[in-house]
Design a protein around this motif. Sequence first.
Motif, PDB file in Angstrom:
ATOM      1  N   SER A 144      29.324  47.427  38.294  1.00 34.31           N
ATOM      2  CA  SER A 144      30.360  47.123  37.309  1.00 34.31           C
ATOM      3  C   SER A 144      31.117  45.868  37.732  1.00 34.31           C
ATOM      4  N   HIS A 145      31.899  45.310  36.799  1.00 32.77           N
ATOM      5  CA  HIS A 145      32.709  44.140  37.131  1.00 32.77           C
ATOM      6  C   HIS A 145      33.681  44.466  38.276  1.00 32.77           C
ATOM      7  N   THR A 146      34.229  45.668  38.263  1.00 34.56           N
ATOM      8  CA  THR A 146      35.151  46.098  39.312  1.00 34.56           C
ATOM      9  C   THR A 146      34.445  46.136  40.663  1.00 34.56           C
ATOM     10  N   GLU A 147      33.233  46.675  40.689  1.00 34.05           N
ATOM     11  CA  GLU A 147      32.477  46.758  41.932  1.00 34.05           C
ATOM     12  C   GLU A 147      32.081  45.373  42.432  1.00 34.05           C
ATOM     13  N   VAL A 148      31.688  44.492  41.501  1.00 34.46           N
ATOM     14  CA  VAL A 148      31.322  43.129  41.885  1.00 34.46           C
ATOM     15  C   VAL A 148      32.538  42.405  42.451  1.00 34.46           C
ATOM     16  N   ALA A 149      33.695  42.617  41.841  1.00 40.01           N
ATOM     17  CA  ALA A 149      34.927  42.008  42.352  1.00 40.01           C
ATOM     18  C   ALA A 149      35.187  42.452  43.786  1.00 40.01           C
ATOM     19  N   LYS A 150      34.960  43.715  44.056  1.00 42.58           N
ATOM     20  CA  LYS A 150      35.149  44.246  45.410  1.00 42.58           C
ATOM     21  C   LYS A 150      34.153  43.609  46.386  1.00 42.58           C
ATOM     22  N   VAL A 151      32.879  43.578  46.008  1.00 42.14           N
ATOM     23  CA  VAL A 151      31.851  43.022  46.892  1.00 42.14           C
ATOM     24  C   VAL A 151      32.104  41.545  47.170  1.00 42.14           C
ATOM     25  N   MET A 152      32.461  40.789  46.132  1.00 47.80           N
ATOM     26  CA  MET A 152      32.624  39.344  46.278  1.00 47.80           C
ATOM     27  C   MET A 152      34.041  38.940  46.698  1.00 47.80           C
ATOM     28  N   ASN A 153      34.929  39.926  46.842  1.00 46.49           N
ATOM     29  CA  ASN A 153      36.304  39.667  47.247  1.00 46.49           C
ATOM     30  C   ASN A 153      37.015  38.717  46.269  1.00 46.49           C
ATOM     31  N   LYS A 154      36.899  39.045  44.991  1.00 48.08           N
ATOM     32  CA  LYS A 154      37.520  38.264  43.923  1.00 48.08           C
ATOM     33  C   LYS A 154      38.200  39.223  42.959  1.00 48.08           C
ATOM     34  N   SER A 155      39.009  38.671  42.066  1.00 50.76           N
ATOM     35  CA  SER A 155      39.648  39.503  41.047  1.00 50.76           C
ATOM     36  C   SER A 155      38.657  39.754  39.910  1.00 50.76           C
ATOM     37  N   GLN A 156      38.956  40.758  39.088  1.00 50.46           N
ATOM     38  CA  GLN A 156      38.084  41.041  37.940  1.00 50.46           C
ATOM     39  C   GLN A 156      38.071  39.862  36.969  1.00 50.46           C
ATOM     40  N   ARG A 157      39.202  39.214  36.818  1.00 50.49           N
ATOM     41  CA  ARG A 157      39.269  38.044  35.924  1.00 50.49           C
ATOM     42  C   ARG A 157      38.366  36.921  36.441  1.00 50.49           C
ATOM     43  N   GLN A 158      38.391  36.704  37.752  1.00 46.44           N
ATOM     44  CA  GLN A 158      37.520  35.683  38.340  1.00 46.44           C
ATOM     45  C   GLN A 158      36.046  36.043  38.120  1.00 46.44           C
ATOM     46  N   ILE A 159      35.720  37.315  38.218  1.00 47.10           N
ATOM     47  CA  ILE A 159      34.339  37.751  38.008  1.00 47.10           C
ATOM     48  C   ILE A 159      33.925  37.505  36.562  1.00 47.10           C
ATOM     49  N   THR A 160      34.808  37.811  35.613  1.00 44.55           N
ATOM     50  CA  THR A 160      34.508  37.584  34.199  1.00 44.55           C
ATOM     51  C   THR A 160      34.241  36.099  33.943  1.00 44.55           C
ATOM     52  N   GLN A 161      35.095  35.234  34.481  1.00 45.53           N
ATOM     53  CA  GLN A 161      34.911  33.790  34.317  1.00 45.53           C
ATOM     54  C   GLN A 161      33.648  33.312  35.022  1.00 45.53           C
ATOM     55  N   LEU A 162      33.438  33.818  36.218  1.00 44.02           N
ATOM     56  CA  LEU A 162      32.259  33.439  36.999  1.00 44.02           C
ATOM     57  C   LEU A 162      30.978  33.854  36.277  1.00 44.02           C
ATOM     58  N   LEU A 163      30.986  35.052  35.715  1.00 47.41           N
ATOM     59  CA  LEU A 163      29.822  35.541  34.993  1.00 47.41           C
ATOM     60  C   LEU A 163      29.532  34.673  33.779  1.00 47.41           C
ATOM     61  N   TYR A 164      30.559  34.303  33.038  1.00 47.55           N
ATOM     62  CA  TYR A 164      30.366  33.445  31.874  1.00 47.55           C
ATOM     63  C   TYR A 164      29.736  32.116  32.289  1.00 47.55           C
ATOM     64  N   CYS A 165      30.311  31.486  33.303  1.00 48.88           N
ATOM     65  CA  CYS A 165      29.783  30.201  33.780  1.00 48.88           C
ATOM     66  C   CYS A 165      28.370  30.353  34.337  1.00 48.88           C
ATOM     67  N   ALA A 166      28.113  31.453  35.037  1.00 45.96           N
ATOM     68  CA  ALA A 166      26.793  31.696  35.613  1.00 45.96           C
ATOM     69  C   ALA A 166      25.742  31.849  34.521  1.00 45.96           C
ATOM     70  N   LYS A 167      26.081  32.570  33.447  1.00 44.70           N
ATOM     71  CA  LYS A 167      25.118  32.746  32.346  1.00 44.70           C
ATOM     72  C   LYS A 167      24.832  31.412  31.665  1.00 44.70           C
ATOM     73  N   GLU A 168      25.855  30.596  31.500  1.00 43.80           N
ATOM     74  CA  GLU A 168      25.648  29.268  30.901  1.00 43.80           C
ATOM     75  C   GLU A 168      24.760  28.403  31.795  1.00 43.80           C
ATOM     76  N   ALA A 169      25.030  28.420  33.092  1.00 41.25           N
ATOM     77  CA  ALA A 169      24.221  27.640  34.033  1.00 41.25           C
ATOM     78  C   ALA A 169      22.783  28.153  34.071  1.00 41.25           C
ATOM     79  N   LEU A 170      22.614  29.466  33.966  1.00 42.05           N
ATOM     80  CA  LEU A 170      21.272  30.056  33.956  1.00 42.05           C
ATOM     81  C   LEU A 170      20.502  29.621  32.712  1.00 42.05           C
ATOM     82  N   LYS A 171      21.171  29.593  31.563  1.00 47.40           N
ATOM     83  CA  LYS A 171      20.513  29.127  30.325  1.00 47.40           C
ATOM     84  C   LYS A 171      20.016  27.696  30.491  1.00 47.40           C
ATOM     85  N   VAL A 172      20.854  26.856  31.058  1.00 41.85           N
ATOM     86  CA  VAL A 172      20.484  25.453  31.266  1.00 41.85           C
ATOM     87  C   VAL A 172      19.289  25.360  32.212  1.00 41.85           C
TER      88      VAL A 172
END
Length: 183
Positions: A144-172
């Motif tokens: 989950s986003h909460t679990e990923v935040a814990k593993v990566m030592n980031k906030s849930q908001r940072q994970i949401t933003q990171l995921l969005y950017c990661a998906k865009e970069a993956l598409k490219v």
Amino acid sequence: MDNGVSSYLRFLNGDNDSFVELVKEYGDGLILFLNSIIRDIHIAEEAANDTLMKLYIKKPQFKSEYSFKTWLYTIGRNVALNYLKKLKRHKYTPLEDFSYFSDNIDLESEYIQDEENLLIHQCIKALNKDYAQVLFLIYFENLSHTEVAKVMNKSQRQITQLLYCAKEALKVEMGRRGNNGQI
């Protein structure tokens, strides 16, 4: 397997066979996750072994706030970051640079069976480390986003933003590889 908790608790109570279950269940995924941080499968294997040895020797108490996988991957991430610190201090040449040393068995190829997933994994590996980690944890490890935040030592908001950017970069990256015919 109760998400690894029951096996780990049995191990803490003296059942060493249950530790083997944990290694079988989580070992390959842990290696691939750590590879998204370290970017060298051989060192990722070492880091995964060190992570599991930490559990085996120190027997830390499981904190049930998160799933067993989240807890294990958090420990593994810390081990991987320590490996990266060591690698920065020492000049390092990846084993892949010496083809005569490479194994005949490629863990990634065994773990990722079908071509589409292989292409996706290769594209993810080309992304920056945070993007690769967030995509791997959410889509391949189903955290989950909460679990990923814990593993990566980031906030849930940072994970949401990171995921969005990661998906865009993956598409490219996938578009770039698709157009060039690279796999």
